[in-house]
Design a protein around this motif. Sequence first.
Motif, PDB file in Angstrom:
ATOM      1  N   PHE A   6      51.790  25.601  36.584  1.00  0.00           N
ATOM      2  CA  PHE A   6      50.533  24.899  36.705  1.00  0.00           C
ATOM      3  C   PHE A   6      49.889  24.411  34.978  1.00  0.00           C
ATOM      4  CE2 PHE A   6      50.028  26.255  40.609  1.00  0.00           C
ATOM      5  CZ  PHE A   6      50.609  25.580  41.887  1.00  0.00           C
ATOM      6  N   LYS A   7      50.218  23.575  35.398  1.00  0.00           N
ATOM      7  CA  LYS A   7      49.230  23.054  33.883  1.00  0.00           C
ATOM      8  C   LYS A   7      47.931  22.936  33.918  1.00  0.00           C
ATOM      9  CE  LYS A   7      51.838  19.781  31.068  1.00  0.00           C
ATOM     10  NZ  LYS A   7      51.995  18.717  30.447  1.00  0.00           N
ATOM     11  N   THR A   8      47.986  23.785  32.110  1.00  0.00           N
ATOM     12  CA  THR A   8      46.374  23.661  32.286  1.00  0.00           C
ATOM     13  C   THR A   8      45.813  22.600  32.162  1.00  0.00           C
ATOM     14  OG1 THR A   8      46.687  25.766  31.546  1.00  0.00           O
ATOM     15  CG2 THR A   8      44.773  24.580  30.142  1.00  0.00           C
ATOM     16  N   PRO A   9      44.309  21.804  32.871  1.00  0.00           N
ATOM     17  CA  PRO A   9      43.835  20.221  32.174  1.00  0.00           C
ATOM     18  C   PRO A   9      43.592  20.343  30.633  1.00  0.00           C
ATOM     19  CG  PRO A   9      43.284  21.229  34.110  1.00  0.00           C
ATOM     20  CD  PRO A   9      44.150  22.211  33.927  1.00  0.00           C
ATOM     21  N   ALA A  13      41.142  26.584  28.477  1.00  0.00           N
ATOM     22  CA  ALA A  13      41.661  26.871  29.033  1.00  0.00           C
ATOM     23  C   ALA A  13      42.230  27.767  29.795  1.00  0.00           C
ATOM     24  CB  ALA A  13      41.581  28.180  27.118  1.00  0.00           C
ATOM     25  N   ARG A  14      43.176  29.050  29.204  1.00  0.00           N
ATOM     26  CA  ARG A  14      43.470  30.125  31.318  1.00  0.00           C
ATOM     27  C   ARG A  14      43.503  31.388  30.404  1.00  0.00           C
ATOM     28  NH1 ARG A  14      46.799  28.682  35.376  1.00  0.00           N
ATOM     29  NH2 ARG A  14      47.188  26.438  34.312  1.00  0.00           N
ATOM     30  N   ALA A  15      43.086  32.228  30.798  1.00  0.00           N
ATOM     31  CA  ALA A  15      43.770  33.486  30.970  1.00  0.00           C
ATOM     32  C   ALA A  15      43.958  33.936  32.365  1.00  0.00           C
ATOM     33  CB  ALA A  15      42.107  34.665  29.938  1.00  0.00           C
ATOM     34  N   VAL A  25      43.299  34.871  37.786  1.00  0.00           N
ATOM     35  CA  VAL A  25      43.456  33.563  36.211  1.00  0.00           C
ATOM     36  C   VAL A  25      41.664  32.752  36.247  1.00  0.00           C
ATOM     37  CG1 VAL A  25      44.188  31.299  35.737  1.00  0.00           C
ATOM     38  CG2 VAL A  25      46.117  32.844  37.429  1.00  0.00           C
ATOM     39  N   VAL A  26      41.097  32.580  35.058  1.00  0.00           N
ATOM     40  CA  VAL A  26      40.070  31.963  34.691  1.00  0.00           C
ATOM     41  C   VAL A  26      40.061  30.423  33.895  1.00  0.00           C
ATOM     42  CG1 VAL A  26      37.759  32.775  33.580  1.00  0.00           C
ATOM     43  CG2 VAL A  26      38.862  34.538  35.009  1.00  0.00           C
ATOM     44  N   LEU A  27      40.259  29.636  34.631  1.00  0.00           N
ATOM     45  CA  LEU A  27      40.049  28.390  33.936  1.00  0.00           C
ATOM     46  C   LEU A  27      38.047  27.986  33.197  1.00  0.00           C
ATOM     47  CD1 LEU A  27      43.027  28.372  34.500  1.00  0.00           C
ATOM     48  CD2 LEU A  27      42.912  25.254  34.833  1.00  0.00           C
ATOM     49  N   ALA A  28      38.523  27.760  31.322  1.00  0.00           N
ATOM     50  CA  ALA A  28      37.410  27.539  31.615  1.00  0.00           C
ATOM     51  C   ALA A  28      36.896  26.630  30.416  1.00  0.00           C
ATOM     52  CB  ALA A  28      36.611  28.654  31.169  1.00  0.00           C
ATOM     53  N   ALA A 177      30.212  26.164  32.246  1.00  0.00           N
ATOM     54  CA  ALA A 177      31.021  25.109  33.535  1.00  0.00           C
ATOM     55  C   ALA A 177      31.923  23.674  32.551  1.00  0.00           C
ATOM     56  CB  ALA A 177      29.754  25.014  34.257  1.00  0.00           C
ATOM     57  N   PRO A 178      32.291  23.500  33.136  1.00  0.00           N
ATOM     58  CA  PRO A 178      33.182  23.487  34.628  1.00  0.00           C
ATOM     59  C   PRO A 178      34.386  25.259  34.012  1.00  0.00           C
ATOM     60  CG  PRO A 178      35.006  21.849  33.006  1.00  0.00           C
ATOM     61  CD  PRO A 178      33.289  22.371  32.156  1.00  0.00           C
ATOM     62  N   ALA A 179      34.544  26.053  35.225  1.00  0.00           N
ATOM     63  CA  ALA A 179      35.168  26.640  35.283  1.00  0.00           C
ATOM     64  C   ALA A 179      36.381  26.359  36.914  1.00  0.00           C
ATOM     65  CB  ALA A 179      34.542  28.046  35.651  1.00  0.00           C
ATOM     66  N   LEU A 180      36.687  27.509  36.846  1.00  0.00           N
ATOM     67  CA  LEU A 180      37.447  27.667  38.021  1.00  0.00           C
ATOM     68  C   LEU A 180      38.302  28.926  37.365  1.00  0.00           C
ATOM     69  CD1 LEU A 180      40.510  25.941  39.590  1.00  0.00           C
ATOM     70  CD2 LEU A 180      41.339  28.267  38.608  1.00  0.00           C
ATOM     71  N   VAL A 181      37.996  29.710  39.148  1.00  0.00           N
ATOM     72  CA  VAL A 181      38.201  31.591  39.609  1.00  0.00           C
ATOM     73  C   VAL A 181      39.246  31.202  40.619  1.00  0.00           C
ATOM     74  CG1 VAL A 181      37.882  33.877  39.361  1.00  0.00           C
ATOM     75  CG2 VAL A 181      36.599  32.511  38.519  1.00  0.00           C
TER      76      VAL A 181
END
Length: 194
Positions: A6-9, A13-15, A25-28, A177-181
């Motif tokens: 999946f592409k990171t928007p 950034a992703r870790a 996975v965390v996106l912020a 925020a924004p964030a994804l977990v």
Amino acid sequence: PVESAFKTPQGLARAAFHAMGTTIVVLALEAALPDALRLTRDLFDEWERTLSRFRSESELSRLNAAAGFRVAVSPLLLTITLKALDAARATRGVYDPTVLQRMIEIGYDRSFDALPSRLPAAPRRRPARIGAWREILVDEARRQVRLPPGVGLDFGGIAKGLAVDAALDLLAEQGIAPALVNAGGDLAVRGLPP
């Protein structure tokens, strides 16, 4: 891993790290990612130390070993126990947090990381008692839980999802925020990408 497909928007950034037997996975936002990662990792570490049935030193393992007795529990274990009992009631027992002994009987006696690729057939015997969630006594004021004798809790059906929600709440409290977990498919998002 699947996450790499999946592409990171843009602007995020992703870790990733390993916890609770899966990849988290965390996106912020790029500038917030180091703090988001640290906070999320710390939360998942605490939850795993407290709630893992695979760690003999965990608070959940100690509660399970003391079935039949009132046990003082931490706010986290009390909260998750109450949420598990709510889920059992809401599903009329379809979700049952008292399946620990049955899970062990069928060979799920260690984390997925340590399980062999093929389990031996479970021995034929009378199945372990399940449905005992109705007999769990919780004293919220004293933060005590009493499991029925011979009964153990397994939060595998809900713990990761609740940890994801708690992580996003924590990130929001810190202004992240924004964030994804994403915890192995238990996923939640807060806010919109830039």
